[in-house]
Structure formats: structure tokens, C-alpha cells
Design a protein around this motif. Sequence first.
Motif, mmCIF file in Angstrom:
data_model
loop_
_atom_site.group_PDB
_atom_site.id
_atom_site.type_symbol
_atom_site.label_atom_id
_atom_site.label_comp_id
_atom_site.label_asym_id
_atom_site.label_seq_id
_atom_site.Cartn_x
_atom_site.Cartn_y
_atom_site.Cartn_z
ATOM 1 N N SER A 62 -28.061 49.721 53.342
ATOM 2 C CA SER A 62 -28.594 48.377 53.630
ATOM 3 C C SER A 62 -30.064 48.445 54.032
ATOM 4 C CB SER A 62 -27.764 47.669 54.706
ATOM 5 O OG SER A 62 -27.961 48.243 55.981
ATOM 6 N N VAL A 63 -30.442 49.500 54.748
ATOM 7 C CA VAL A 63 -31.856 49.691 55.125
ATOM 8 C C VAL A 63 -32.693 49.932 53.868
ATOM 9 C CG1 VAL A 63 -33.469 51.241 56.317
ATOM 10 C CG2 VAL A 63 -31.373 50.475 57.470
ATOM 11 N N ASP A 64 -32.217 50.783 52.974
ATOM 12 C CA ASP A 64 -32.937 51.050 51.721
ATOM 13 C C ASP A 64 -33.055 49.774 50.889
ATOM 14 O OD1 ASP A 64 -33.119 53.709 52.473
ATOM 15 O OD2 ASP A 64 -31.452 54.360 51.206
ATOM 16 N N TYR A 65 -31.988 48.990 50.852
ATOM 17 C CA TYR A 65 -31.982 47.719 50.117
ATOM 18 C C TYR A 65 -33.018 46.762 50.719
ATOM 19 C CZ TYR A 65 -30.176 43.359 48.116
ATOM 20 O OH TYR A 65 -30.049 42.153 47.464
ATOM 21 N N ALA A 66 -33.067 46.684 52.042
ATOM 22 C CA ALA A 66 -34.026 45.806 52.721
ATOM 23 C C ALA A 66 -35.461 46.225 52.405
ATOM 24 C CB ALA A 66 -33.785 45.824 54.232
ATOM 25 N N ARG A 67 -35.706 47.522 52.401
ATOM 26 C CA ARG A 67 -37.056 48.005 52.066
ATOM 27 C C ARG A 67 -37.429 47.606 50.641
ATOM 28 N NH1 ARG A 67 -35.759 53.611 54.820
ATOM 29 N NH2 ARG A 67 -36.724 53.278 56.853
ATOM 30 N N GLU A 68 -36.495 47.786 49.733
ATOM 31 C CA GLU A 68 -36.727 47.487 48.316
ATOM 32 C C GLU A 68 -36.982 45.991 48.086
ATOM 33 O OE1 GLU A 68 -33.723 47.342 44.605
ATOM 34 O OE2 GLU A 68 -33.779 49.260 45.654
ATOM 35 N N ILE A 73 -33.953 43.295 58.842
ATOM 36 C CA ILE A 73 -32.529 43.361 59.176
ATOM 37 C C ILE A 73 -32.308 43.003 60.642
ATOM 38 C CG2 ILE A 73 -30.556 44.912 59.502
ATOM 39 C CD1 ILE A 73 -31.413 46.413 57.028
ATOM 40 N N ASP A 74 -31.310 42.145 60.849
ATOM 41 C CA ASP A 74 -30.813 41.853 62.190
ATOM 42 C C ASP A 74 -29.450 42.542 62.288
ATOM 43 O OD1 ASP A 74 -29.925 40.876 64.593
ATOM 44 O OD2 ASP A 74 -29.694 38.800 63.919
ATOM 45 N N PRO A 75 -29.370 43.687 62.977
ATOM 46 C CA PRO A 75 -28.104 44.421 63.054
ATOM 47 C C PRO A 75 -27.170 43.806 64.098
ATOM 48 C CG PRO A 75 -29.805 45.655 64.179
ATOM 49 C CD PRO A 75 -30.459 44.414 63.627
ATOM 50 N N LEU A 76 -26.549 42.685 63.763
ATOM 51 C CA LEU A 76 -25.656 41.980 64.674
ATOM 52 C C LEU A 76 -24.395 42.795 64.968
ATOM 53 C CD1 LEU A 76 -25.169 39.272 66.161
ATOM 54 C CD2 LEU A 76 -24.061 38.444 64.082
ATOM 55 N N CYS A 77 -23.880 43.440 63.971
ATOM 56 C CA CYS A 77 -22.690 44.291 64.101
ATOM 57 C C CYS A 77 -22.983 45.423 65.102
ATOM 58 C CB CYS A 77 -22.353 44.850 62.720
ATOM 59 S SG CYS A 77 -21.349 46.326 62.691
ATOM 60 N N LYS A 78 -22.046 45.664 66.014
ATOM 61 C CA LYS A 78 -22.268 46.695 67.047
ATOM 62 C C LYS A 78 -22.508 48.073 66.447
ATOM 63 C CE LYS A 78 -19.686 44.556 70.779
ATOM 64 N NZ LYS A 78 -18.508 44.651 71.649
ATOM 65 N N TYR A 90 -35.304 53.452 60.918
ATOM 66 C CA TYR A 90 -34.775 52.132 60.564
ATOM 67 C C TYR A 90 -35.564 51.008 61.244
ATOM 68 C CZ TYR A 90 -30.481 54.506 58.917
ATOM 69 O OH TYR A 90 -29.564 55.298 58.271
ATOM 70 N N GLN A 91 -36.284 51.351 62.318
ATOM 71 C CA GLN A 91 -36.975 50.341 63.120
ATOM 72 C C GLN A 91 -37.951 49.490 62.298
ATOM 73 O OE1 GLN A 91 -36.085 49.988 66.398
ATOM 74 N NE2 GLN A 91 -34.640 51.646 66.018
ATOM 75 N N GLU A 92 -38.563 50.090 61.287
ATOM 76 C CA GLU A 92 -39.568 49.357 60.496
ATOM 77 C C GLU A 92 -38.993 48.151 59.776
ATOM 78 O OE1 GLU A 92 -40.263 51.364 56.295
ATOM 79 O OE2 GLU A 92 -40.211 52.875 57.875
ATOM 80 N N VAL A 93 -37.685 48.140 59.514
ATOM 81 C CA VAL A 93 -37.086 46.979 58.842
ATOM 82 C C VAL A 93 -36.302 46.095 59.803
ATOM 83 C CG1 VAL A 93 -36.965 48.078 56.568
ATOM 84 C CG2 VAL A 93 -35.009 48.204 58.111
ATOM 85 N N GLN A 94 -36.282 46.456 61.076
ATOM 86 C CA GLN A 94 -35.527 45.652 62.034
ATOM 87 C C GLN A 94 -36.282 44.365 62.356
ATOM 88 O OE1 GLN A 94 -34.021 47.732 65.421
ATOM 89 N NE2 GLN A 94 -32.963 45.937 66.205
#
Length: 98
Positions: A62-68, A73-78, A90-94
Motif C-alpha cells: 500500500s505504501v508503494d502504491y501510494a508513492r506511485e 496514507i492515513d493508517p487508521l488500522c492499528k 513509510y513516514q514520507e507518505v503518511q
Amino acid sequence: MKKDIQQKETDGKGMFYIEKDGDIIAELTYTLQDNNIMTLDHTETNPEHSGEGLASDLVKHSVDYAREKDLKIDPLCKYAAKQFERHEEYQEVQATEE
């Protein structure tokens, strides 16, 4: 096991998932917001495949997809939130609160 991650998406809701023998054994669901933020809602792995790293592979995907796709990304899931804490890259896409 080869981890072939697939994707389904309809009307802004989607999932990344891994199948084995035609059954989904791990999935990560998300919602795409109008502001280019992908909210990771839920991550689940079939208990028989627990400990194989499938859920972490889905979060990484999902992180790779967001970058592309130039998404945040909002990581709501614990589980996803814990992965974001563990992986500094991963912080760069958060998404950040504004």
C-alpha cells in the motif's frame, strides 16, 4: 509461498489481497478520500497463515502504491499504524493533520 498481491477497487473503496488456492488468505482494505488520502481501514490474515509476514507485505504494498499514485496514507488500522511506527521510510507518505 509466492506472495502475489492483487487489488480490487470500486467507488473509492478497495483492497489489496493475497490468495492461495482461490481463497483470500490476507487482506488490507482501504478508502480513497477526495483529498488524495488513502485510509487503511483494516488488515486481516487467515489464522492458518499468521506469522508469514503477509499483513506486513500488504502494508508495504500500500505504501508503494501510494508513492506511485502520489497519495498520502492515513493508517487508521492499528496494525498498519504499528507498521508505520516501525518503518521510518513509510513516514514520507503518511498523511499529517492539518
